[in-house]
Each structure stands twice: as structure tokens, then as C-alpha cells.
Design a protein around this motif. Structure first.
Motif, PDB file in Angstrom:
ATOM      1  N   ASN A  42       0.845  -1.189   0.000  1.00 25.51           N
ATOM      2  CA  ASN A  42       0.000   0.000   0.000  1.00 25.51           C
ATOM      3  C   ASN A  42       0.888   1.249   0.000  1.00 25.51           C
ATOM      4  O   ASN A  42       2.096   1.182   0.213  1.00 25.51           O
ATOM      5  N   LYS A  43       0.263   2.383  -0.249  1.00 30.87           N
ATOM      6  CA  LYS A  43       1.002   3.644  -0.403  1.00 30.87           C
ATOM      7  C   LYS A  43       1.835   3.958   0.840  1.00 30.87           C
ATOM      8  O   LYS A  43       2.982   4.384   0.737  1.00 30.87           O
ATOM      9  N   ARG A  44       1.289   3.735   2.010  1.00 33.96           N
ATOM     10  CA  ARG A  44       2.008   4.037   3.252  1.00 33.96           C
ATOM     11  C   ARG A  44       3.298   3.216   3.356  1.00 33.96           C
ATOM     12  O   ARG A  44       4.359   3.736   3.681  1.00 33.96           O
ATOM     13  N   LEU A  45       3.206   1.927   3.027  1.00 31.87           N
ATOM     14  CA  LEU A  45       4.392   1.075   3.115  1.00 31.87           C
ATOM     15  C   LEU A  45       5.396   1.392   2.016  1.00 31.87           C
ATOM     16  O   LEU A  45       6.610   1.346   2.249  1.00 31.87           O
ATOM     17  N   LEU A  46       4.910   1.725   0.822  1.00 33.64           N
ATOM     18  CA  LEU A  46       5.829   2.143  -0.244  1.00 33.64           C
ATOM     19  C   LEU A  46       6.610   3.372   0.200  1.00 33.64           C
ATOM     20  O   LEU A  46       7.833   3.438   0.039  1.00 33.64           O
TER      21      LEU A  46
END
Length: 159
Positions: A42-46
Motif C-alpha cells: 500500500n502507499k504508506r508502506l511504499l
């Protein structure tokens, strides 16, 4: 993608730029920093992993001495006692849990803090299951991570 991570930018500016990037920009940046295709995160982990990589490239990684020390520590020694397996109550961070309920697909992302559902963090899957169904459920049972007590009894030969 703009030149947000130019060599002239400070490390703080580079990390801040990553926090503002769209998913598309993050996915385009990944191969430039890691040399591989981006994983499905997800965007947060990326953002988190890319910010770490920028810092690692600029500040350096562990020294060879420390890498070897960590490898030595990973090997079990004769005096190590067997550690009982802990009961796993929560899948690892980054796990995506998908449940279809009454014709609607519900997606939950496991995070370090809890469970992310529709942009909010919840402490438990049970809270999310109650939100979806309107009644109390065991979250792990509702999302199919654990069988109900009735199903466990049947698997042990009980009726």
C-alpha cells in the motif's frame, strides 16, 4: 515524475518529497532506488520503504563488521534453549485481508499499529467485523483467519 529527489536536495527534503508523492510516482521511483520492480504494497508502506532506502543510500548501511555480527547472532548455539512458539494472533504487517459480505468487498491491511480499514486504524478485526455486520463477531473468524469453535470441534472428531 518531477525531479523531487535531485542530488541538490537535502535528505530531509527528499524524505518529505516521498511523503507527498502519488502511488504512481512511488511505483516509478522504486526501480530507480532498488533496481527491481515494486512489490505490491500500500502507499504508506511504499513511502516508508522508499524513505528508508533514500536514507540508506545517503547515510550508508551497516558496516561489514556489523553485518557479520548479525549473521553470527542469527545462528543458534548449543546453549540456546528451544523457545516455545508464540501463538500468532495477528498476520504480519502489510498483509491484505479481503472479505466479501452481502455483495460488497471489504479490504483490511494489517499494520504495525493494528488494522487499516477505509483509511482508519482499528485495534482489532472484531471492531471492523462489527462495523461491517452491525453485530458482534470474532474478527479472525469473520475474516476467515480462524475457524469457529464449532468447526474446530468437528475437526477433532467431536460432534
Amino acid at each position: 515524475m518531477k525531479n523531487e529527489l535531485s542530488d541538490q536536495s537535502s535528505l530531509a527534503a527528499k524524505v518529505a518529497a516521498i511523503q507527498k508523492m502519488s502511488t504512481k510516482a512511488l511505483l516509478a521511483l522504486w526501480p530507480k532506488l532498488y533496481g527491481t520492480d515494486a512489490p505490491k504494497l500500500n502507499k504508506r508502506l511504499l513511502r516508508q520503504r522508499l524513505a528508508f532506502r533514500v536514507q540508506e543510500l545517503e547515510l550508508g548501511s551497516l558496516s561489514e563488521k556489523h553485518k557479520k555480527q548479525l549473521q553470527r547472532l542469527q545462528k543458534p548455539s548449543a546453549k540456546d534453549k528451544a523457545v516455545p512458539k508464540a501463538r500468532v494472533n495477528k498476520p504480519p504487517a502489510g498483509t491484505r485481508i479481503v472479505k466479501e459480505y452481502e455483495g460488497e468487498t471489504h479490504e483490511v491491511i494489517v499494520t504495525k499499529e493494528g488494522f487499516e480499514y477505509r483509511g482508519q486504524i482499528y485495534r482489532s478485526l472484531s471492531g471492523i467485523a462489527k462495523l461491517i455486520t452491525g453485530s458482534h463477531w470474532s474478527g479472525p473468524v469473520f475474516f476467515g483467519l480462524k475457524g469457529s469453535s464449532h468447526e474446530r470441534g468437528k475437526s477433532r472428531g467431536q460432534k
